[in-house]
Design an enzyme around this catalytic site. Structure first.
Site, PDB file in Angstrom:
ATOM      1  N   ASN A 175       5.159 -11.033  -4.231  1.00  0.00           N
ATOM      2  CA  ASN A 175       3.787 -11.013  -3.707  1.00  0.00           C
ATOM      3  C   ASN A 175       3.641  -9.988  -2.586  1.00  0.00           C
ATOM      4  O   ASN A 175       2.618  -9.311  -2.483  1.00  0.00           O
ATOM      5  CB  ASN A 175       3.371 -12.400  -3.238  1.00  0.00           C
ATOM      6  CG  ASN A 175       2.773 -13.236  -4.357  1.00  0.00           C
ATOM      7  OD1 ASN A 175       1.833 -12.827  -5.022  1.00  0.00           O
ATOM      8  ND2 ASN A 175       3.336 -14.420  -4.578  1.00  0.00           N
ATOM      9  N   MET A 221       8.973 -20.298   2.628  1.00  0.00           N
ATOM     10  CA  MET A 221       9.259 -21.665   2.206  1.00  0.00           C
ATOM     11  C   MET A 221       9.485 -22.635   3.358  1.00  0.00           C
ATOM     12  O   MET A 221      10.160 -23.653   3.197  1.00  0.00           O
ATOM     13  CB  MET A 221      10.466 -21.668   1.260  1.00  0.00           C
ATOM     14  CG  MET A 221      10.297 -20.804   0.030  1.00  0.00           C
ATOM     15  SD  MET A 221       8.795 -21.198  -0.918  1.00  0.00           S
ATOM     16  CE  MET A 221       9.238 -22.816  -1.545  1.00  0.00           C
ATOM     17  N   ARG A 222       8.908 -22.343   4.495  1.00  0.00           N
ATOM     18  CA  ARG A 222       9.007 -23.267   5.626  1.00  0.00           C
ATOM     19  C   ARG A 222       7.617 -23.676   6.086  1.00  0.00           C
ATOM     20  O   ARG A 222       6.690 -22.878   6.051  1.00  0.00           O
ATOM     21  CB  ARG A 222       9.786 -22.634   6.786  1.00  0.00           C
ATOM     22  CG  ARG A 222      11.260 -22.482   6.479  1.00  0.00           C
ATOM     23  CD  ARG A 222      12.054 -22.043   7.696  1.00  0.00           C
ATOM     24  NE  ARG A 222      13.462 -21.921   7.356  1.00  0.00           N
ATOM     25  CZ  ARG A 222      14.338 -22.907   7.398  1.00  0.00           C
ATOM     26  NH1 ARG A 222      13.948 -24.109   7.796  1.00  0.00           N
ATOM     27  NH2 ARG A 222      15.596 -22.714   7.064  1.00  0.00           N
ATOM     28  N   ILE A 223       7.519 -24.920   6.521  1.00  0.00           N
ATOM     29  CA  ILE A 223       6.258 -25.418   7.045  1.00  0.00           C
ATOM     30  C   ILE A 223       6.165 -25.029   8.517  1.00  0.00           C
ATOM     31  O   ILE A 223       7.054 -25.333   9.316  1.00  0.00           O
ATOM     32  CB  ILE A 223       6.165 -26.951   6.892  1.00  0.00           C
ATOM     33  CG1 ILE A 223       6.195 -27.329   5.410  1.00  0.00           C
ATOM     34  CG2 ILE A 223       4.899 -27.471   7.561  1.00  0.00           C
ATOM     35  CD1 ILE A 223       6.286 -28.817   5.157  1.00  0.00           C
ATOM     36  N   LEU A 224       5.100 -24.343   8.872  1.00  0.00           N
ATOM     37  CA  LEU A 224       4.889 -23.929  10.252  1.00  0.00           C
ATOM     38  C   LEU A 224       4.237 -25.066  11.032  1.00  0.00           C
ATOM     39  O   LEU A 224       3.402 -25.798  10.513  1.00  0.00           O
ATOM     40  CB  LEU A 224       3.998 -22.685  10.290  1.00  0.00           C
ATOM     41  CG  LEU A 224       4.608 -21.435   9.641  1.00  0.00           C
ATOM     42  CD1 LEU A 224       3.549 -20.365   9.429  1.00  0.00           C
ATOM     43  CD2 LEU A 224       5.753 -20.894  10.490  1.00  0.00           C
ATOM     44  N   HIS A 226      -0.613 -20.139  -2.836  1.00  0.00           N
ATOM     45  CA  HIS A 226      -0.013 -21.378  -3.351  1.00  0.00           C
ATOM     46  C   HIS A 226      -0.213 -21.427  -4.861  1.00  0.00           C
ATOM     47  O   HIS A 226      -1.332 -21.192  -5.347  1.00  0.00           O
ATOM     48  CB  HIS A 226      -0.665 -22.597  -2.691  1.00  0.00           C
ATOM     49  CG  HIS A 226      -0.076 -23.897  -3.136  1.00  0.00           C
ATOM     50  ND1 HIS A 226       1.180 -24.320  -2.735  1.00  0.00           N
ATOM     51  CD2 HIS A 226      -0.555 -24.864  -3.965  1.00  0.00           C
ATOM     52  CE1 HIS A 226       1.437 -25.494  -3.287  1.00  0.00           C
ATOM     53  NE2 HIS A 226       0.410 -25.841  -4.042  1.00  0.00           N
TER      54      HIS A 226
END
Length: 203
Positions: free
Chosen positions: A16, A92-95, A111
């Protein structure tokens, strides 16, 4: 012409990110990818950035004592590069809410589902298991929730009877490579307006 600066956060292949870079180059857009950051030193996306001569950094979570210090390092790198918009392209991490709120309406994410359906990990697998006939992808502003921010653009694809996880994911990815770069372009042209949950695209 002054270029608008974006920063891209990645974790893996960076396809992307590549699609955004390709659109900027092909259409000669007044946008500069000022920095690419990965939470994985092995991410192929960093090699893509190297080949394009874009400043790139691996900021790995395990190198920091806690999440706030990890995010502070990312934030510092973005701000030192003069970034105006943060693009999550397979990050791939949640902020945390604190990080997101410090970049309010200045973080977008791609997404692989038609939100609000199938949030979180493996959205393609969720769609297949649920038996939907239409899947797709969504670009949205990031808020403190899990894939819950205001929706900017969506693209749909059919789910075929013979689809596997990989074939569906590949069909969705084609659309991801279209709508994420388009949203970055719209942002750079100041054509996005957020009013509550609704995002309007000025013609």
């Amino acid at each position: 012409m002054t270029k608008r600066k974006i920063g891209v956060l990645v974790s893996g292949r960076g396809s992307n990110f590549q699609a955004v870079a390709d659109k900027i180059k092909k259409e000669n857009l007044p946008i500069e990818i000022a920095v690419v950051i990965s939470d994985s030193p092995e991410a192929y996306a960093l090699e893509r950035a190297e080949k394009m001569g874009i400043p790139h950094y691996a900021i790995a979570r395990q190198d920091y004592v806690d999440k706030p210090s990890f995010e502070a390092a990312i934030d510092k790198t973005l701000r030192e590069a003069g970034v105006e918009l943060v693009v999550l392209a397979g990050f791939m991490r949640i902020l945390s809410g604190d990080f997101v709120n410090s970049w309010y309406h200045r973080i977008i994410n791609i997404h692989p589902a038609l939100l609000p359906s199938f949030t979180g990990l493996d959205a393609q697998g969720q769609a297949l298991n649920y038996g939907v006939k239409i899947a797709g992808c969504t670009v949205h502003f990031v808020d403190a929730g899990m894939d819950t921010g205001p929706i900017i653009m969506q693209a749909a694809v059919p789910v075929l009877d013979e689809d596997t996880h990989d074939t569906l994911a590949a069909r969705i990815l084609v659309q991801e490579h279209t709508i994420l770069p388009e949203v970055v372009k719209l942002w750079a042209e100041d054509r996005l307006t957020v009013n509550g949950r609704k995002v309007k695209i000025r013609k």
